[in-house]
Every structure is written in C-alpha cells, then in structure tokens.
Design a protein around this motif. Structure first.
Motif, short mmCIF file in Angstrom:
data_model
loop_
_atom_site.label_atom_id
_atom_site.label_comp_id
_atom_site.label_asym_id
_atom_site.label_seq_id
_atom_site.Cartn_x
_atom_site.Cartn_y
_atom_site.Cartn_z
N GLN A 1 -27.40 -24.17 -1.88
CA GLN A 1 -27.54 -22.87 -2.53
C GLN A 1 -27.76 -23.13 -4.01
O GLN A 1 -26.86 -23.58 -4.72
CB GLN A 1 -26.28 -22.02 -2.33
CG GLN A 1 -26.30 -20.68 -3.06
CD GLN A 1 -27.00 -19.58 -2.28
OE1 GLN A 1 -26.94 -19.57 -1.05
NE2 GLN A 1 -27.65 -18.68 -2.98
N ILE A 2 -28.99 -22.88 -4.50
CA ILE A 2 -29.28 -23.03 -5.92
C ILE A 2 -28.80 -21.79 -6.66
O ILE A 2 -29.18 -20.67 -6.33
CB ILE A 2 -30.79 -23.23 -6.17
CG1 ILE A 2 -31.29 -24.49 -5.46
CG2 ILE A 2 -31.08 -23.31 -7.67
CD1 ILE A 2 -30.67 -25.76 -5.93
N THR A 3 -27.94 -21.98 -7.67
CA THR A 3 -27.38 -20.84 -8.41
C THR A 3 -27.88 -20.74 -9.84
O THR A 3 -27.76 -19.69 -10.47
CB THR A 3 -25.84 -20.93 -8.43
OG1 THR A 3 -25.45 -22.19 -9.01
CG2 THR A 3 -25.28 -20.84 -7.02
N ARG A 4 -28.46 -21.84 -10.35
CA ARG A 4 -28.92 -21.83 -11.75
C ARG A 4 -30.02 -22.86 -11.93
O ARG A 4 -29.98 -23.93 -11.35
CB ARG A 4 -27.75 -22.15 -12.68
CG ARG A 4 -28.07 -22.10 -14.17
CD ARG A 4 -26.78 -22.21 -14.98
NE ARG A 4 -27.03 -22.29 -16.41
CZ ARG A 4 -27.19 -23.42 -17.09
NH1 ARG A 4 -27.09 -24.58 -16.46
NH2 ARG A 4 -27.43 -23.39 -18.39
N SER A 5 -31.03 -22.53 -12.74
CA SER A 5 -32.10 -23.48 -13.02
C SER A 5 -32.60 -23.28 -14.45
O SER A 5 -32.56 -22.17 -14.98
CB SER A 5 -33.25 -23.31 -12.03
OG SER A 5 -33.86 -22.03 -12.17
N GLU A 6 -33.07 -24.36 -15.06
CA GLU A 6 -33.64 -24.29 -16.40
C GLU A 6 -34.49 -25.51 -16.67
O GLU A 6 -34.28 -26.57 -16.08
CB GLU A 6 -32.53 -24.19 -17.46
CG GLU A 6 -31.60 -25.40 -17.50
CD GLU A 6 -30.54 -25.26 -18.58
OE1 GLU A 6 -30.84 -24.67 -19.63
OE2 GLU A 6 -29.41 -25.73 -18.36
N GLY A 7 -35.49 -25.36 -17.55
CA GLY A 7 -36.36 -26.46 -17.89
C GLY A 7 -36.12 -26.94 -19.31
O GLY A 7 -35.72 -26.16 -20.18
#
Length: 226
Positions: free
Chosen positions: A50-56
């Motif tokens: 379960q992906i809850t947060r992403s950023e580049g």
C-alpha cells in the motif's frame, strides 16, 4: 525479503538478477494493487503493498507505504508486515532501477520482526534473442510472459543513422520515418500482440498503422514510466 520500484509513473515490473524477487509496482498513492514475490531461505512469500506517500527529488522518485506478506506452500503459517520504502532511479539510458527497504514490525510466526531488508531491482525490460530480434515471445511485458503476448508499449529508435523507416506493410513501401531522440515508437496494442512475421523476420506494428523492423539494431524498449 524483497521488493522495489524520476517522475511519477503508472506501473511496471522489477526483478533482481538472480530471480529471487519480482515486484509489480502501481505507483498511485493509496492504491493497494502493488505486489511482490520473493524467496527467503526455502520459503516463497507473496506480499501486497500500500503506497501512502510519494515525492520526487534530484532525478529519483521516493515511495513510502506498508506491506503484508505470507509464506506459500507447505510448512507453518508465516505472516509478516511493516513499512516499505522504494527509491526509483535511472539505470543506463532507457531503464529504471529501484532500491527497496522493508522494515518488519509484526506478524504471525514471523521470524524477521525488528529486522530491515534491502534489495536492488531493475526494470524487467524485454531482451532480444541471439539474432537481436524481438519476437512475440520475448517482446512482451513481464506480466504476460507466461499468460500471453502483450507487446511492450514504448520503443526508441536505435538505427545508426538516427532514422527508422516505418512501412505500410512488413518490408513494404515506406509510409513515415521515425527520428532518434525525437520520436517514441508506440506499439499498436489493440490486437495485444503487435509483432508479425514476414520472410522469417519479426516486424512491430505501430499505432500509426505501419511496421518497423523488430530488431535491436533499429529499436529498443524504453521504460514504461516516462
């Protein structure tokens, strides 16, 4: 245990060279369709993510979330869960790699509680055969390698002169020309398998309705997350 996955993308598959871990990552936040297979000792584990947060940042993309996996096959029941983080980054010109970290927190009969595991994976791009050809059996996506022939969707021009003829029929008259570093060759996927054979050579049907030679001298797959 195991797992992985520069701008946010949709989904693709990653593997490690020894074949012990395979990850299919759907990068949408709050999406539970990501999963992985891995072998630990003599047991195989299937896990959900379960992906809850992403950023580049600085040429990479970072994902954080949770995982839960269980052992398959004979033997006692084992369930492990915890936090997972994925750093996706460029590997070479046209493929991606990912560093995956599992932090095991709890589970039923889980022998790894309190431990951290890291695995480096690479995107499962199609590989040509010994002649450099991409055929209906080796040009597909990892998820369909054993279930059918869903051709890899995006290809780049590798012709030495920087141009690639796209023909009205396989080995027929020229209809259009693709340019290296400018055009992406998109496979026609409405028929699932975009590869056809002509005079013993494979040709790739494009979305423009013309054919290019399906050989690594002329085209190579590019990463699905563009």
């Amino acid at each position: 245990m195991s797992l992985i996955w520069c701008a946010a993308a949709s989904a693709t598959t990653y593997v490690n060279p020894k074949g012990k871990t395979t990850l299919n990552l759907s990068e949408k936040v709050n999406n539970s369709s990501s999963f992985y297979f891995t072998r630990v000792g003599n047991r195989d584990f299937l896990g959900n993510i379960q992906i809850t947060r992403s950023e580049g940042a600085a040429g990479s993309y970072y994902y954080n979330g949770t995982f839960k996996d269980h052992a398959t096959g004979p033997g006692r029941k084992i369930v492990c869960s915890g936090d997972i983080s994925i750093i996706r980054h460029q590997v070479g010109r046209s493929s991606l790699g990912a560093e995956v970290t599992w932090k095991v927190k709890e589970g039923e009969n889980c022998p790894s509680i309190g431990k951290t595991f890291k695995v480096n994976l690479v995107e499962a791009l199609p590989l040509p055969n010994a002649s450099g050809d991409y055929t209906s059996s080796n040009s597909n996506t990892w998820l369909t390698q054993t279930a059918g022939s869903a051709t890899w969707p995006a290809w780049r021009v590798t012709s030495r002169d920087g141009q690639l003829n796209c023909r009205k029929t396989a080995n027929g008259a020229i209809q259009t020309v693709y340019r290296a570093d400018k055009d992406t060759v998109a496979a026609e996927l409405r028929g699932v398998n975009a590869i056809t054979m002509a005079n013993g050579q494979p040709w790739l049907l494009t979305r423009q309705g013309c054919y290019v030679r399906a050989n690594s001298q002329y085209v190579q797959p590019v990463s699905m997350p563009e």
